[in-house]
Scaffold this motif. Structure first.
Motif, PDB file in Angstrom:
ATOM      1  N   VAL A  56      15.113   6.799   4.548  1.00 23.47           N
ATOM      2  CA  VAL A  56      14.569   5.694   3.746  1.00 23.47           C
ATOM      3  C   VAL A  56      15.254   5.655   2.384  1.00 23.47           C
ATOM      4  CG1 VAL A  56      12.506   4.783   2.601  1.00 23.47           C
ATOM      5  CG2 VAL A  56      12.352   5.648   4.940  1.00 23.47           C
ATOM      6  N   LYS A  57      15.403   6.821   1.755  1.00 27.72           N
ATOM      7  CA  LYS A  57      16.074   6.868   0.453  1.00 27.72           C
ATOM      8  C   LYS A  57      17.503   6.354   0.564  1.00 27.72           C
ATOM      9  CE  LYS A  57      13.514  10.885  -1.203  1.00 27.72           C
ATOM     10  NZ  LYS A  57      13.643  12.291  -1.630  1.00 27.72           N
ATOM     11  N   GLY A  58      18.147   6.620   1.680  1.00 33.55           N
ATOM     12  CA  GLY A  58      19.518   6.168   1.891  1.00 33.55           C
ATOM     13  C   GLY A  58      19.647   4.652   1.986  1.00 33.55           C
ATOM     14  N   LEU A  59      18.565   3.979   2.325  1.00 32.20           N
ATOM     15  CA  LEU A  59      18.584   2.520   2.429  1.00 32.20           C
ATOM     16  C   LEU A  59      18.359   1.828   1.086  1.00 32.20           C
ATOM     17  CD1 LEU A  59      16.482   2.056   5.700  1.00 32.20           C
ATOM     18  CD2 LEU A  59      18.969   1.861   5.439  1.00 32.20           C
ATOM     19  N   SER A  60      18.006   2.605   0.070  1.00 33.40           N
ATOM     20  CA  SER A  60      17.647   1.986  -1.203  1.00 33.40           C
ATOM     21  C   SER A  60      18.876   1.571  -2.005  1.00 33.40           C
ATOM     22  CB  SER A  60      16.759   2.914  -2.026  1.00 33.40           C
ATOM     23  OG  SER A  60      17.452   4.077  -2.394  1.00 33.40           O
ATOM     24  N   ASN A  61      18.724   0.452  -2.706  1.00 33.19           N
ATOM     25  CA  ASN A  61      19.743  -0.008  -3.643  1.00 33.19           C
ATOM     26  C   ASN A  61      19.551   0.665  -4.999  1.00 33.19           C
ATOM     27  OD1 ASN A  61      18.893  -2.717  -1.909  1.00 33.19           O
ATOM     28  ND2 ASN A  61      21.085  -2.350  -2.041  1.00 33.19           N
ATOM     29  N   TYR A  62      18.299   1.004  -5.292  1.00 30.24           N
ATOM     30  CA  TYR A  62      17.951   1.664  -6.547  1.00 30.24           C
ATOM     31  C   TYR A  62      16.861   2.682  -6.261  1.00 30.24           C
ATOM     32  CZ  TYR A  62      20.035  -2.642  -8.323  1.00 30.24           C
ATOM     33  OH  TYR A  62      20.879  -3.699  -8.548  1.00 30.24           O
ATOM     34  N   LYS A  63      16.902   3.788  -7.005  1.00 29.33           N
ATOM     35  CA  LYS A  63      15.839   4.789  -6.929  1.00 29.33           C
ATOM     36  C   LYS A  63      15.159   4.827  -8.289  1.00 29.33           C
ATOM     37  CE  LYS A  63      18.144   7.537  -3.453  1.00 29.33           C
ATOM     38  NZ  LYS A  63      18.984   8.704  -3.204  1.00 29.33           N
ATOM     39  N   LEU A  64      13.841   4.694  -8.269  1.00 33.01           N
ATOM     40  CA  LEU A  64      13.043   4.601  -9.488  1.00 33.01           C
ATOM     41  C   LEU A  64      12.137   5.818  -9.598  1.00 33.01           C
ATOM     42  CD1 LEU A  64      11.796   2.937 -11.887  1.00 33.01           C
ATOM     43  CD2 LEU A  64      10.292   1.883 -10.183  1.00 33.01           C
ATOM     44  N   SER A  65      12.062   6.374 -10.801  1.00 34.29           N
ATOM     45  CA  SER A  65      11.164   7.491 -11.056  1.00 34.29           C
ATOM     46  C   SER A  65      10.278   7.157 -12.249  1.00 34.29           C
ATOM     47  CB  SER A  65      11.963   8.765 -11.363  1.00 34.29           C
ATOM     48  OG  SER A  65      11.086   9.810 -11.750  1.00 34.29           O
ATOM     49  N   PHE A  66       9.012   7.545 -12.162  1.00 34.54           N
ATOM     50  CA  PHE A  66       8.099   7.395 -13.293  1.00 34.54           C
ATOM     51  C   PHE A  66       8.106   8.663 -14.144  1.00 34.54           C
ATOM     52  CE2 PHE A  66       5.567   4.271 -10.556  1.00 34.54           C
ATOM     53  CZ  PHE A  66       6.235   3.189 -11.094  1.00 34.54           C
ATOM     54  N   GLY A  67       9.007   9.566 -13.871  1.00 30.52           N
ATOM     55  CA  GLY A  67       9.132  10.797 -14.650  1.00 30.52           C
ATOM     56  C   GLY A  67       9.041  12.011 -13.754  1.00 30.52           C
ATOM     57  N   LYS A  68       9.164  13.157 -14.360  1.00 30.26           N
ATOM     58  CA  LYS A  68       9.172  14.404 -13.600  1.00 30.26           C
ATOM     59  C   LYS A  68       7.773  14.861 -13.196  1.00 30.26           C
ATOM     60  CE  LYS A  68      13.560  15.972 -15.400  1.00 30.26           C
ATOM     61  NZ  LYS A  68      14.320  15.550 -14.270  1.00 30.26           N
ATOM     62  N   MET A  69       6.746  14.275 -13.809  1.00 30.90           N
ATOM     63  CA  MET A  69       5.377  14.627 -13.425  1.00 30.90           C
ATOM     64  C   MET A  69       5.083  14.063 -12.041  1.00 30.90           C
ATOM     65  SD  MET A  69       3.212  13.717 -16.733  1.00 30.90           S
ATOM     66  CE  MET A  69       2.840  14.853 -17.985  1.00 30.90           C
ATOM     67  N   THR A  70       4.235  14.738 -11.308  1.00 33.01           N
ATOM     68  CA  THR A  70       3.821  14.258  -9.997  1.00 33.01           C
ATOM     69  C   THR A  70       2.593  13.370 -10.150  1.00 33.01           C
ATOM     70  OG1 THR A  70       4.648  16.286  -8.981  1.00 33.01           O
ATOM     71  CG2 THR A  70       3.078  14.996  -7.705  1.00 33.01           C
ATOM     72  N   LEU A  71       2.658  12.186  -9.542  1.00 32.08           N
ATOM     73  CA  LEU A  71       1.515  11.279  -9.503  1.00 32.08           C
ATOM     74  C   LEU A  71       1.009  11.193  -8.071  1.00 32.08           C
ATOM     75  CD1 LEU A  71       2.760   8.165 -11.540  1.00 32.08           C
ATOM     76  CD2 LEU A  71       1.144   9.889 -12.296  1.00 32.08           C
ATOM     77  N   PRO A  72      -0.297  11.085  -7.867  1.00 31.96           N
ATOM     78  CA  PRO A  72      -0.781  10.792  -6.520  1.00 31.96           C
ATOM     79  C   PRO A  72      -0.173   9.467  -6.076  1.00 31.96           C
ATOM     80  CG  PRO A  72      -2.614  11.336  -7.980  1.00 31.96           C
ATOM     81  CD  PRO A  72      -1.390  11.192  -8.834  1.00 31.96           C
ATOM     82  N   HIS A  73       0.245   9.366  -4.815  1.00 35.97           N
ATOM     83  CA  HIS A  73       0.928   8.150  -4.371  1.00 35.97           C
ATOM     84  C   HIS A  73       0.045   6.920  -4.481  1.00 35.97           C
ATOM     85  CE1 HIS A  73      -0.842   9.833  -0.691  1.00 35.97           C
ATOM     86  NE2 HIS A  73      -0.872   8.609  -0.212  1.00 35.97           N
ATOM     87  N   GLN A  74      -1.270   7.100  -4.423  1.00 29.55           N
ATOM     88  CA  GLN A  74      -2.166   5.950  -4.585  1.00 29.55           C
ATOM     89  C   GLN A  74      -2.158   5.453  -6.037  1.00 29.55           C
ATOM     90  OE1 GLN A  74      -5.948   7.192  -3.020  1.00 29.55           O
ATOM     91  NE2 GLN A  74      -5.243   7.077  -0.909  1.00 29.55           N
ATOM     92  N   LEU A  75      -2.118   6.369  -6.990  1.00 32.02           N
ATOM     93  CA  LEU A  75      -2.043   5.987  -8.395  1.00 32.02           C
ATOM     94  C   LEU A  75      -0.674   5.394  -8.717  1.00 32.02           C
ATOM     95  CD1 LEU A  75      -3.366   5.870 -11.170  1.00 32.02           C
ATOM     96  CD2 LEU A  75      -2.615   8.236 -11.550  1.00 32.02           C
ATOM     97  N   ALA A  76       0.365   5.882  -8.066  1.00 28.56           N
ATOM     98  CA  ALA A  76       1.710   5.343  -8.277  1.00 28.56           C
ATOM     99  C   ALA A  76       1.756   3.849  -7.958  1.00 28.56           C
ATOM    100  CB  ALA A  76       2.725   6.108  -7.427  1.00 28.56           C
ATOM    101  N   ARG A  77       0.962   3.415  -6.989  1.00 26.30           N
ATOM    102  CA  ARG A  77       0.912   1.995  -6.639  1.00 26.30           C
ATOM    103  C   ARG A  77       0.387   1.170  -7.814  1.00 26.30           C
ATOM    104  NH1 ARG A  77      -2.088  -0.163  -1.246  1.00 26.30           N
ATOM    105  NH2 ARG A  77      -1.418   1.911  -0.609  1.00 26.30           N
TER     106      ARG A  77
END
Length: 191
Positions: free
Chosen positions: A149-170
């Protein structure tokens, strides 16, 4: 009297003003016409998260057509082995890939992605809107995203080095997309 005054106005001056206004309108609202999809693993369980998503979806309706596609989260025990995690990533990844719109620019959310300021993220979406009619954000599950999936991306986005629950990331993603459109449209939301 008005007609007499108008005859003394330089017609090229009027043309330049009209051209400038049309150009400003086109640049300001070009990003508003981009279709936006968010593919997310898992369903939102907590009401406060669902309420926040609903609020940002309502706000985003002024700027774009947005669609959230939820992919079933793969079940695994409390202490999964690396092989089990790889299996989860593979299965979720295949479900994600099937949902990616063909003509979209793909932005995956992953910790190794690039961090953007809000104005830079707005500029990225502006640039995407000039070359594509849609953008697709992908949020993985508890273990992230498969390499495929990562290989299909045109851009990779990060909200930082902290881990967020994937539900909160939405919720964070929706807020930042709304902020990006607000910046592009010179709204007072971004200060």
């Amino acid at each position: 009297m008005d007609c007499i005054l108008f005859t003394f106005v330089d017609p090229f001056y009027i043309s330049r003003i009209l051209y400038k206004q049309i150009n400003e309108f086109t640049c300001r609202y070009a990003v508003a016409f981009i279709g936006t999809d968010i593919i997310a693993v898992g369903k939102l369980k907590e009401k406060y998260l669902r309420d926040a998503v609903a609020e940002y979806l309502k706000r985003l309706g002024a700027f774009c057509k947005i669609n959230i596609i939820e992919i079933d989260e793969e079940k695994v025990g409390d202490n999964p082995s690396k092989a089990q995690i790889d299996n989860v990533l593979e299965k979720e990844g295949q479900r994600i890939i099937k949902k990616i719109p063909k003509s979209s620019r793909v932005i995956t959310l992953c910790i190794e992605g690039k961090e953007y300021s809000s104005p830079d993220f707005s500029h990225l979406l502006d640039n995407i809107s000039m070359t594509s009619s849609s953008v697709c954000f992908i949020i993985g599950g508890s273990f992230g995203l498969s390499n495929e999936v990562k290989g299909l991306s045109n851009y990779k986005l990060s909200f930082g080095k902290m881990t967020l629950p994937h539900q909160l990331a939405r919720v964070v993603l929706l807020e930042q997309v709304y902020r990006a459109f607000s910046i592009s449209n010179n709204s007072k939301y971004h200060k």
